[in-house]
Design a protein around this motif. Structure first.
Motif, PDB file in Angstrom:
ATOM      1  N   PRO A   1      10.069  24.474  -3.651  1.00  0.00           N
ATOM      2  CA  PRO A   1      10.311  25.745  -4.322  1.00  0.00           C
ATOM      3  C   PRO A   1       9.947  25.685  -5.808  1.00  0.00           C
ATOM      4  O   PRO A   1       9.677  24.612  -6.342  1.00  0.00           O
ATOM      5  CB  PRO A   1      11.814  25.934  -4.143  1.00  0.00           C
ATOM      6  CG  PRO A   1      12.372  24.546  -4.067  1.00  0.00           C
ATOM      7  CD  PRO A   1      11.323  23.726  -3.381  1.00  0.00           C
TER       8      PRO A   1
ATOM      9  N   ARG B   1      20.188  21.425   1.470  1.00  0.00           N
ATOM     10  CA  ARG B   1      19.618  22.030   2.681  1.00  0.00           C
ATOM     11  C   ARG B   1      20.664  21.887   3.781  1.00  0.00           C
ATOM     12  O   ARG B   1      21.061  20.761   4.130  1.00  0.00           O
ATOM     13  CB  ARG B   1      18.338  21.297   3.053  1.00  0.00           C
ATOM     14  CG  ARG B   1      17.576  21.916   4.218  1.00  0.00           C
ATOM     15  CD  ARG B   1      16.321  21.101   4.514  1.00  0.00           C
ATOM     16  NE  ARG B   1      15.303  21.286   3.500  1.00  0.00           N
ATOM     17  CZ  ARG B   1      14.290  22.165   3.594  1.00  0.00           C
ATOM     18  NH1 ARG B   1      14.172  22.926   4.653  1.00  0.00           N
ATOM     19  NH2 ARG B   1      13.402  22.263   2.626  1.00  0.00           N
TER      20      ARG B   1
ATOM     21  N   ASP C   1      22.120  30.368   7.177  1.00  0.00           N
ATOM     22  CA  ASP C   1      21.292  31.224   6.336  1.00  0.00           C
ATOM     23  C   ASP C   1      22.096  31.497   5.061  1.00  0.00           C
ATOM     24  O   ASP C   1      23.079  32.244   5.078  1.00  0.00           O
ATOM     25  CB  ASP C   1      20.971  32.527   7.084  1.00  0.00           C
ATOM     26  CG  ASP C   1      20.136  33.480   6.241  1.00  0.00           C
ATOM     27  OD1 ASP C   1      20.214  33.416   4.995  1.00  0.00           O
ATOM     28  OD2 ASP C   1      19.417  34.303   6.828  1.00  0.00           O
TER      29      ASP C   1
ATOM     30  N   THR D   1      21.512  33.101   2.359  1.00  0.00           N
ATOM     31  CA  THR D   1      21.532  34.462   1.808  1.00  0.00           C
ATOM     32  C   THR D   1      22.581  35.292   2.546  1.00  0.00           C
ATOM     33  O   THR D   1      23.407  35.972   1.919  1.00  0.00           O
ATOM     34  CB  THR D   1      20.150  35.133   1.948  1.00  0.00           C
ATOM     35  OG1 THR D   1      19.168  34.283   1.345  1.00  0.00           O
ATOM     36  CG2 THR D   1      20.120  36.487   1.274  1.00  0.00           C
TER      37      THR D   1
ATOM     38  N   ALA E   1      16.078  30.933  -0.782  1.00  0.00           N
ATOM     39  CA  ALA E   1      14.880  31.672  -0.348  1.00  0.00           C
ATOM     40  C   ALA E   1      14.049  32.255  -1.500  1.00  0.00           C
ATOM     41  O   ALA E   1      12.823  32.127  -1.492  1.00  0.00           O
ATOM     42  CB  ALA E   1      15.275  32.766   0.642  1.00  0.00           C
TER      43      ALA E   1
ATOM     44  N   TYR F   1      10.964  30.430  -3.272  1.00  0.00           N
ATOM     45  CA  TYR F   1       9.717  30.084  -2.579  1.00  0.00           C
ATOM     46  C   TYR F   1       8.669  31.167  -2.793  1.00  0.00           C
ATOM     47  O   TYR F   1       8.958  32.356  -2.623  1.00  0.00           O
ATOM     48  CB  TYR F   1       9.964  29.912  -1.084  1.00  0.00           C
ATOM     49  CG  TYR F   1      10.762  28.672  -0.738  1.00  0.00           C
ATOM     50  CD1 TYR F   1      10.130  27.468  -0.480  1.00  0.00           C
ATOM     51  CD2 TYR F   1      12.156  28.707  -0.683  1.00  0.00           C
ATOM     52  CE1 TYR F   1      10.856  26.323  -0.177  1.00  0.00           C
ATOM     53  CE2 TYR F   1      12.892  27.577  -0.376  1.00  0.00           C
ATOM     54  CZ  TYR F   1      12.234  26.386  -0.121  1.00  0.00           C
ATOM     55  OH  TYR F   1      12.953  25.263   0.185  1.00  0.00           O
TER      56      TYR F   1
ATOM     57  N   ASP G   1       6.956  31.390   2.709  1.00  0.00           N
ATOM     58  CA  ASP G   1       7.677  30.615   3.722  1.00  0.00           C
ATOM     59  C   ASP G   1       9.021  30.080   3.230  1.00  0.00           C
ATOM     60  O   ASP G   1       9.226  28.862   3.148  1.00  0.00           O
ATOM     61  CB  ASP G   1       6.826  29.414   4.199  1.00  0.00           C
ATOM     62  CG  ASP G   1       5.484  29.873   4.720  1.00  0.00           C
ATOM     63  OD1 ASP G   1       5.442  30.956   5.337  1.00  0.00           O
ATOM     64  OD2 ASP G   1       4.480  29.156   4.492  1.00  0.00           O
ATOM     65  N   PRO G   2       9.950  30.960   2.885  1.00  0.00           N
ATOM     66  CA  PRO G   2      11.238  30.483   2.373  1.00  0.00           C
ATOM     67  C   PRO G   2      12.011  29.675   3.405  1.00  0.00           C
ATOM     68  O   PRO G   2      11.897  29.919   4.599  1.00  0.00           O
ATOM     69  CB  PRO G   2      11.978  31.783   2.045  1.00  0.00           C
ATOM     70  CG  PRO G   2      11.272  32.861   2.781  1.00  0.00           C
ATOM     71  CD  PRO G   2       9.859  32.421   2.953  1.00  0.00           C
ATOM     72  N   ALA G   3      12.761  28.691   2.927  1.00  0.00           N
ATOM     73  CA  ALA G   3      13.638  27.908   3.808  1.00  0.00           C
ATOM     74  C   ALA G   3      15.034  28.534   3.706  1.00  0.00           C
ATOM     75  O   ALA G   3      15.718  28.358   2.695  1.00  0.00           O
ATOM     76  CB  ALA G   3      13.650  26.456   3.357  1.00  0.00           C
ATOM     77  N   PRO G   4      15.465  29.285   4.737  1.00  0.00           N
ATOM     78  CA  PRO G   4      16.700  30.084   4.621  1.00  0.00           C
ATOM     79  C   PRO G   4      17.975  29.257   4.517  1.00  0.00           C
ATOM     80  O   PRO G   4      19.006  29.781   4.108  1.00  0.00           O
ATOM     81  CB  PRO G   4      16.729  30.918   5.916  1.00  0.00           C
ATOM     82  CG  PRO G   4      15.535  30.548   6.704  1.00  0.00           C
ATOM     83  CD  PRO G   4      14.795  29.450   6.030  1.00  0.00           C
TER      84      PRO G   4
ATOM     85  N   THR H   1      18.528  26.711   2.503  1.00  0.00           N
ATOM     86  CA  THR H   1      18.626  25.962   1.248  1.00  0.00           C
ATOM     87  C   THR H   1      19.460  26.730   0.212  1.00  0.00           C
ATOM     88  O   THR H   1      19.627  27.952   0.319  1.00  0.00           O
ATOM     89  CB  THR H   1      17.229  25.692   0.656  1.00  0.00           C
ATOM     90  OG1 THR H   1      16.537  26.941   0.532  1.00  0.00           O
ATOM     91  CG2 THR H   1      16.419  24.774   1.547  1.00  0.00           C
TER      92      THR H   1
END
Ligand SMILES: Cc1ncc(COP(=O)(O)O)c(C=O)c1O
Length: 402
Positions: free
Chosen positions: A134, A340, A346, A348, A365, A368, A371-374, A376
């Motif tokens: 990110p 992570r 998720d 968010t 998210a 990023y 391709d966000p990593a939800p 994290t």
């Protein structure tokens, strides 16, 4: 000319520029608004600990310049910045291994302004800028507002991968790479020397500007300082180094600087004339006075000792707070760590329920470019005392369990 079209009593005003419609506000700022309530333990904001500001020393510096040189301190100044401050900053930069003259520097209104100036000076709409994955959120905003196509360079827990960087540079022909190599925001990770050397070589071989943003580098709690990319072979004539007093003195001063090759620095100065003419004279002179009368390095050492203990408190509390299978970074300095959670968490979606437990983080998210990593999230470990951190993590654990 006669106006023939009938005027309506309330014609709508024209639309806002598309760039402001497409780039959202910072979600961190939105969360800060929700979490401003005093009962919330806020791990979300990147706020330096206010009790550690040297308020007395800074007040004395302002008093001195206002008493002794009021006409100068309250007057317009040059766009490049006050010579006394630039001379002191150049000396600090040179001491850290990068020969620098006062004239190599442009004082900016926080390093955030340096990002906007660089975006104006370098980017045509549609130009490509490479970032880490990110990436610092407000850099994404600054490049996005300038119309850049922002692409993320793949990496791992040590930071961006120079081989992937070179492939992207060859394929996408970007103008610039933006990175925070030391104690990165948001992950806290530090790019090792071998990778910095490789990044400098790619920039030299392939033709690329490097924007090296370093607001956290002086906040080191363990380990050895890693040289700036700007000082490495190949990068000297194509790296812009950004610095800031926000994390080592106080963010309210809004004082930053950029060190750039002459042509780019002059272009940034023109952009700065349009933005704000110059950074407030009184702030610049007070900072220069502070550097002359006080030992900023000793102050930073005191701050780092306190922050290091806070980092340790957070690292100690995380295993109990986060669900099994979570992983997190262990930064050697700076203000943030990055966690992570296992899928399908998720962060968010979970934030509102966590905030009901009076604690907050920033979901990963938005950091990023794609391709966000939800699962994290970012935690800031410097604002609270170890006891508050312990309590905040207990609440976080409860919130995530709900
Ligand atoms: C990586 C990075 N760059 C730039 C900034 C902006 O700092 P300032 O404008 O306060 O110098 C921040 C602030 O959090 C940051 O984390």
């Amino acid at each position: 000319m006669t106006v023939t079209e009938p005027a309506s009593a309330t014609a709508p005003v024209p639309r806002l520029a598309a760039r402001t419609r497409n780039i959202g506000g910072s979600p961190v700022r939105d969360i800060l608004a929700v979490t401003a309530r005093p009962e919330v333990i806020n791990f979300a904001g990147g706020l330096p600990a206010p009790e550690l500001f040297d308020a007395g020393g800074i007040a004395a510096a302002y008093r001195a310049v206002l008493d002794e040189t009021p006409a100068r301190a309250l007057q317009y100044s040059t766009t490049e910045g006050e010579p006394a401050l630039r001379t002191a900053l150049a000396a600090r930069t040179a001491q850290r291994g990068l020969p620098t003259d006062a004239d190599d520097l442009l004082v900016t209104t926080g390093s955030q302004q340096a990002l906007s100036l660089l975006a104006t000076a370098l980017i045509e709409p549609g130009d490509t800028v490479l970032v880490e994955s990110p990436c610092y959120l407000a850099a994404l905003q600054a490049f996005g507002l300038a119309g850049a196509r922002v692409l993320a360079v793949p990496g791992d827990e040590q930071g961006l991968d120079p081989v992937a960087l070179e492939e992207l540079v060859v394929r996408e022909r970007p103008k610039a790479l933006y990175l925070v190599p030391t104690f990165q925001n948001p992950t806290g990770r530090t790019l090792p020397l071998e990778r910095r050397t490789a990044v400098a070589e790619v920039a030299a071989r392939r033709g690329l500007w490097i924007i090296e943003d370093d607001p956290y580098g002086e906040l080191r709690y363990e380990g050895e300082r890693v040289p700036w990319i700007a000082a490495l072979p190949g990068a000297e004539d194509r790296t812009v180094l950004l610095g800031s007093f926000s994390k080592i003195m106080a963010p309210g001063l809004r004082l930053g600087w950029l060190r750039a090759p002459a042509d780019l620095r002059r272009a940034c100065a023109v952009a700065k004339q349009a933005a704000d003419l110059h950074t407030p004279t009184v702030n610049q002179l007070a900072a220069a006075r502070y550097l002359a009368d006080h030992d900023l390095d000793a102050h930073v050492r005191r701050v780092a000792a306190v922050y290091g203990a806070r980092r340790d408190a957070m690292l100690a509390g995380l295993p109990a707070a986060l669900p099994g299978g979570s992983t997190w970074t262990r930064p050697e300095g700076g203000m943030f760590l990055w966690a992570r959670l296992p899928e399908p968490y998720d962060t968010t979606a979970l934030l509102p329920q966590v905030v009901r437990h009076h604690v907050a983080y920033v979901p990963g998210a938005p950091f990023y470019a794609a391709d966000p990593a939800p699962s994290t999230l970012r935690l800031c470990f410097v604002t609270q005392t170890p006891e508050e951190i312990e309590e905040g993590l207990r609440r976080l654990g409860d919130g995530l369990k709900d």
